[in-house]
Motif scaffolding. Structure first.
Motif, PDB file in Angstrom:
ATOM      1  N   THR A 100       0.849  -1.223   0.021  1.00  8.07           N
ATOM      2  CA  THR A 100       0.007   0.038  -0.014  1.00  8.07           C
ATOM      3  C   THR A 100       0.937   1.335   0.075  1.00  8.07           C
ATOM      4  OG1 THR A 100      -0.354  -0.022   2.275  1.00  8.07           O
ATOM      5  CG2 THR A 100      -1.975  -1.036   1.164  1.00  8.07           C
ATOM      6  N   LEU A 194      -9.292  -3.479   2.178  1.00 15.97           N
ATOM      7  CA  LEU A 194      -8.367  -4.711   1.740  1.00 15.97           C
ATOM      8  C   LEU A 194      -8.931  -6.090   2.499  1.00 15.97           C
ATOM      9  CD1 LEU A 194      -5.213  -2.926   1.271  1.00 15.97           C
ATOM     10  CD2 LEU A 194      -6.778  -3.665  -0.556  1.00 15.97           C
ATOM     11  N   HIS A 198      -3.352  -6.953   5.523  1.00 16.01           N
ATOM     12  CA  HIS A 198      -3.008  -5.977   4.978  1.00 16.01           C
ATOM     13  C   HIS A 198      -2.999  -5.049   6.237  1.00 16.01           C
ATOM     14  CE1 HIS A 198      -2.416  -6.652   0.601  1.00 16.01           C
ATOM     15  NE2 HIS A 198      -3.442  -7.405   0.849  1.00 16.01           N
ATOM     16  N   LYS A 201      -5.919  -2.228   6.262  1.00 12.41           N
ATOM     17  CA  LYS A 201      -7.212  -2.527   6.804  1.00 12.41           C
ATOM     18  C   LYS A 201      -7.072  -2.070   8.300  1.00 12.41           C
ATOM     19  CE  LYS A 201     -10.406  -6.167   7.334  1.00 12.41           C
ATOM     20  NZ  LYS A 201     -10.695  -7.551   6.819  1.00 12.41           N
ATOM     21  N   SER A 223      -5.560  -5.424  -3.371  1.00  8.00           N
ATOM     22  CA  SER A 223      -4.695  -3.912  -3.809  1.00  8.00           C
ATOM     23  C   SER A 223      -5.628  -2.887  -3.843  1.00  8.00           C
ATOM     24  CB  SER A 223      -4.102  -4.195  -5.197  1.00  8.00           C
ATOM     25  OG  SER A 223      -5.202  -4.062  -6.202  1.00  8.00           O
ATOM     26  N   LEU A 224      -5.195  -1.633  -3.568  1.00  4.68           N
ATOM     27  CA  LEU A 224      -5.945  -0.529  -3.537  1.00  4.68           C
ATOM     28  C   LEU A 224      -6.581  -0.271  -5.216  1.00  4.68           C
ATOM     29  CD1 LEU A 224      -3.729   2.062  -1.586  1.00  4.68           C
ATOM     30  CD2 LEU A 224      -5.982   0.617  -1.031  1.00  4.68           C
ATOM     31  N   HIS A 225      -5.711  -0.701  -6.154  1.00  8.73           N
ATOM     32  CA  HIS A 225      -6.177  -0.613  -7.529  1.00  8.73           C
ATOM     33  C   HIS A 225      -7.512  -1.361  -7.731  1.00  8.73           C
ATOM     34  CE1 HIS A 225      -5.947   0.011 -11.820  1.00  8.73           C
ATOM     35  NE2 HIS A 225      -6.294  -1.390 -11.962  1.00  8.73           N
ATOM     36  N   LEU A 227      -9.727  -2.064  -5.400  1.00  9.93           N
ATOM     37  CA  LEU A 227     -10.629  -1.529  -4.766  1.00  9.93           C
ATOM     38  C   LEU A 227     -11.295  -0.277  -5.300  1.00  9.93           C
ATOM     39  CD1 LEU A 227      -9.487  -1.276  -0.937  1.00  9.93           C
ATOM     40  CD2 LEU A 227     -11.427  -2.488  -1.857  1.00  9.93           C
ATOM     41  N   THR A 238     -14.793   3.211  -0.661  1.00  5.15           N
ATOM     42  CA  THR A 238     -13.631   2.753  -0.002  1.00  5.15           C
ATOM     43  C   THR A 238     -12.623   3.865   0.659  1.00  5.15           C
ATOM     44  OG1 THR A 238     -11.657   1.100  -0.097  1.00  5.15           O
ATOM     45  CG2 THR A 238     -11.886   2.923  -1.933  1.00  5.15           C
ATOM     46  N   ILE A 240      -8.662   5.320   0.820  1.00  2.00           N
ATOM     47  CA  ILE A 240      -7.406   5.194   0.602  1.00  2.00           C
ATOM     48  C   ILE A 240      -6.553   6.315   1.151  1.00  2.00           C
ATOM     49  CG2 ILE A 240      -8.250   4.142  -1.788  1.00  2.00           C
ATOM     50  CD1 ILE A 240      -7.333   6.664  -3.027  1.00  2.00           C
ATOM     51  N   ALA A 244      -1.692   8.057  -2.382  1.00  2.00           N
ATOM     52  CA  ALA A 244      -2.411   7.295  -3.579  1.00  2.00           C
ATOM     53  C   ALA A 244      -3.373   7.846  -4.255  1.00  2.00           C
ATOM     54  CB  ALA A 244      -2.824   5.817  -3.051  1.00  2.00           C
ATOM     55  N   LEU A 248      -4.383   7.230  -8.300  1.00  2.62           N
ATOM     56  CA  LEU A 248      -5.457   6.099  -8.414  1.00  2.62           C
ATOM     57  C   LEU A 248      -6.779   6.830  -9.056  1.00  2.62           C
ATOM     58  CD1 LEU A 248      -5.389   3.902  -5.313  1.00  2.62           C
ATOM     59  CD2 LEU A 248      -4.916   3.078  -7.614  1.00  2.62           C
TER      60      LEU A 248
END
Length: 296
Positions: A100, A194, A198, A201, A223-225, A227, A238, A240, A244, A248
């Motif tokens: 992350t 996630l 992780h 989270k 992964s954040l991508h 999400l 979500t 983040i 990021a 993103l």
């Protein structure tokens, strides 16, 4: 006499439990590795590894030997670092970074490292926090970048950055017209996080004071991508980290960003290293470059 090469080869076999893979990792032939280990066992007078055609096992006394060998190799590496001198980062260094952080920090800092230290030889390992902590302890990594809080007993922790979390939702959804969103409001938003393992989270649950993950969506993301793709598909919302955001969602006009209205900072970013690590000048140089890169 027992040599450091023999000990290094033995540690490689311990890690892989496979002679061919260990030989490849050491950049030698399998026969050369086997010969070196046979000579080591002959000098010691006992067997380190039990092997047959299917598997390799570490003997109890072999484990004791390799525990000591690991300390010896660490000490030799530390001794060598004292003699390196010169500019920091102008010699090989292995750094661990959690998933992350890695995709969002590395594109910012690596160009700066290459520009200021063109002779640098940095190897990056991307793994989850618990793996990186063990690798630093065992001397497999020089240092690692983690998000705090995280248990790092026995290791040095040097904070260098802190950031907040931002809620991501599709435009027009409830609360997307706000500048801030509270944890209570997040409970109404089918928040997706996630999967277990992780630390992000855990940090989100801690920041929001949630006893357990909210929402009840059909699958967990790694992964954040992923999400963000789920948010785009209107499966939920979500949170983040700030670093990021640009990568993103900056190019997506269908998503809205709202700051999490909970006490800041929501997480800290830190380097961890062994207490007797001798290349502190390298860590200090990395911290300086990281602060500069992340502030832009």
């Amino acid at each position: 006499m027992i040599t450091t090469k023999q000990l290094t080869y033995a540690l490689a076999v311990e890690k892989t439990l496979h002679f061919k893979k260990a030989a490849e990792a050491c950049h030698i032939s399998q026969s050369a590795l086997s010969t070196a280990l046979n000579e080591l066992e002959k000098q010691l007078g006992f067997t380190i590894f039990e092997r047959d055609n299917k598997k390799v096992l570490l003997t109890p006394i072999g484990k004791e030997v390799l525990d000591r060998a690991r300390v010896i190799i660490q000490e030799i590496n530390d001794l060598q670092s004292l003699a390196d001198g010169g500019d920091p980062l102008n010699f090989p260094m292995t750094i661990g970074i959690i998933p992350t952080i890695a995709p969002y920090m590395l594109p910012r800092i690596l160009p700066d490292i290459n520009a200021k230290y063109p002779k640098s030889e940095i190897t990056v390992v991307e793994e989850q926090s618990h793996v990186l902590v063990d690798m630093v302890r065992n001397g497999e990594l020089d240092t690692a970048v983690l998000a705090m809080p995280y248990p790092c007993d026995g290791l040095m922790v040097m904070d260098f950055w802190e950031e907040d979390f931002y809620w991501i939702a599709t435009k027009g959804a409830a609360h997307t017209d706000q500048q801030e969103i509270t944890s209570d409001e997040l409970l109404e938003s089918n928040l997706m996080l996630l999967k277990e393992g992780h630390c992000l989270k855990d940090h989100i649950l801690q920041a929001c004071k949630f006893p357990e993950p909210p929402g009840n969506h059909g699958f967990s993301a790694t992964s954040l991508h992923t999400l963000i793709q789920m948010v785009r598909g209107e499966m939920g919302t979500t949170l983040i980290p700030e670093m990021a955001l640009n990568q993103l969602i900056s190019q997506d006009d269908n998503l809205t960003t709202v700051h999490l209205d909970e006490p800041s900072p929501h997480r800290k970013i830190s380097f961890i290293m062994r207490p007797n690590y001798t290349r502190m000048r390298c860590i200090e140089a990395l911290i300086e470059l990281s602060k500069l890169a992340l502030s832009h």
